[in-house]
Motif scaffolding. Structure first.
Motif, PDB file in Angstrom:
ATOM      1  N   GLU A  11      59.386  -6.030  21.441  1.00  0.00           N
ATOM      2  CA  GLU A  11      60.334  -6.171  22.335  1.00  0.00           C
ATOM      3  C   GLU A  11      61.585  -5.682  21.181  1.00  0.00           C
ATOM      4  N   SER A  12      62.361  -5.133  22.050  1.00  0.00           N
ATOM      5  CA  SER A  12      64.122  -5.199  21.691  1.00  0.00           C
ATOM      6  C   SER A  12      64.953  -5.083  22.877  1.00  0.00           C
ATOM      7  N   THR A  13      65.445  -5.719  21.456  1.00  0.00           N
ATOM      8  CA  THR A  13      67.174  -5.514  23.242  1.00  0.00           C
ATOM      9  C   THR A  13      68.515  -5.549  21.656  1.00  0.00           C
TER      10      THR A  13
END
Length: 184
Positions: free
Chosen positions: A52-54
Motif C-alpha cells: 500500500e502506498s500513500t
C-alpha cells in the motif's frame, strides 16, 4: 517479472531489479517483484500480499492482512526492496561516484567522525567510502522511521550490513539489533 533475491535469512528478504526505467515504472516494478518474491518465499497466494502506498508516507506491506517491515530504494538502473517479517527494516542504494562537495555533505549529514575518516582516506577510495557511509546512514534512518536529516549528533544503534551488488553500486541494509544476554 525478472528480479534477483540478494538476501534471504532470519526473516529478511532483499529483492532487486536492474533496469533503466522512469521512476514511476521502477516503483511499480519493484512493488510487483516484492509480491512475487514473497509469494515464492513464503509459499503464499500472491493475492494475499499487498503493498500500500500513500503519498508522503512510507509504503506498507501486508501479508494476509498482517503488517511486515518494508523499505524501498532506487538509483538510476536499480531498485531494491527489503522485507523484514519480524520488525522494521531500512535499505538504501547509491551509485559510487565522485562528489565534488563531499566534505560539506559528510559534515552536514554524516557527522564529524565520518567526515574526518573520509578526509583521511586516499582520494581514489573516497567515492566508495562516501557511498558506504551515506547508504548506511540513510538505511538506519529509514529503519528508525526518520526522514533524511542533517547530522544531529545522535548515534542510532542498528545492525547494518552490506548487500553485494554489481560494480558501481553500494547498498546497505539496516535492522534493529536484537537483545541478547541478561536484563530486561
Amino acid at each position: 517479472m525478472a528480479f534477483t533475491v540478494l538476501l534471504s535469512r532470519d526473516g529478511v528478504l532483499v529483492v532487486g531489479i536492474a533496469a533503466v526505467l522512469p521512476r514511476a515504472e521502477a516503483r511499480l516494478r519493484i512493488r510487483a517483484a516484492v509480491r512475487e518474491a514473497l509469494a515464492r518465499w513464503l509459499k503464499m497466494d500472491i493475492e494475499s500480499i499487498s503493498v500500500e502506498s500513500t503519498p508522503g508516507a512510507p509504503p506498507r506491506l501486508l501479508l494476509a492482512g498482517r503488517a511486515a517491515g518494508l523499505s524501498l530504494t532506487h538509483d538510476d538502473g536499480i531498485s531494491l526492496a527489503a522485507i523484514h517479517l519480524h520488525g522494521a527494516v531500512g535499505i538504501d542504494v547509491m551509485r559510487v561516484q565522485d562528489i565534488p562537495d563531499w566534505a560539506n555533505l559528510a559534515r552536514d549529514y554524516l557527522g564529524p567522525q565520518v567526515a574526518e575518516e573520509l578526509a583521511a582516506c586516499p582520494d581514489a577510495l573516497r567515492p566508495l567510502r562516501l557511498a558506504q557511509a551515506w547508504t548506511a546512514r540513510e538505511a538506519v534512518l529509514k529503519c528508525a522511521g526518520l526522514p533524511l536529516m542533517e547530522w544531529d549528533g545522535v548515534a542510532l544503534n542498528y545492525k547494518v550490513q552490506h548487500i553485494a551488488l554489481q560494480d558501481g553500486f553500494v547498498a546497505m541494509l539496516a535492522t534493529q539489533k536484537t537483545k541478547t544476554g541478561v536484563g530486561p
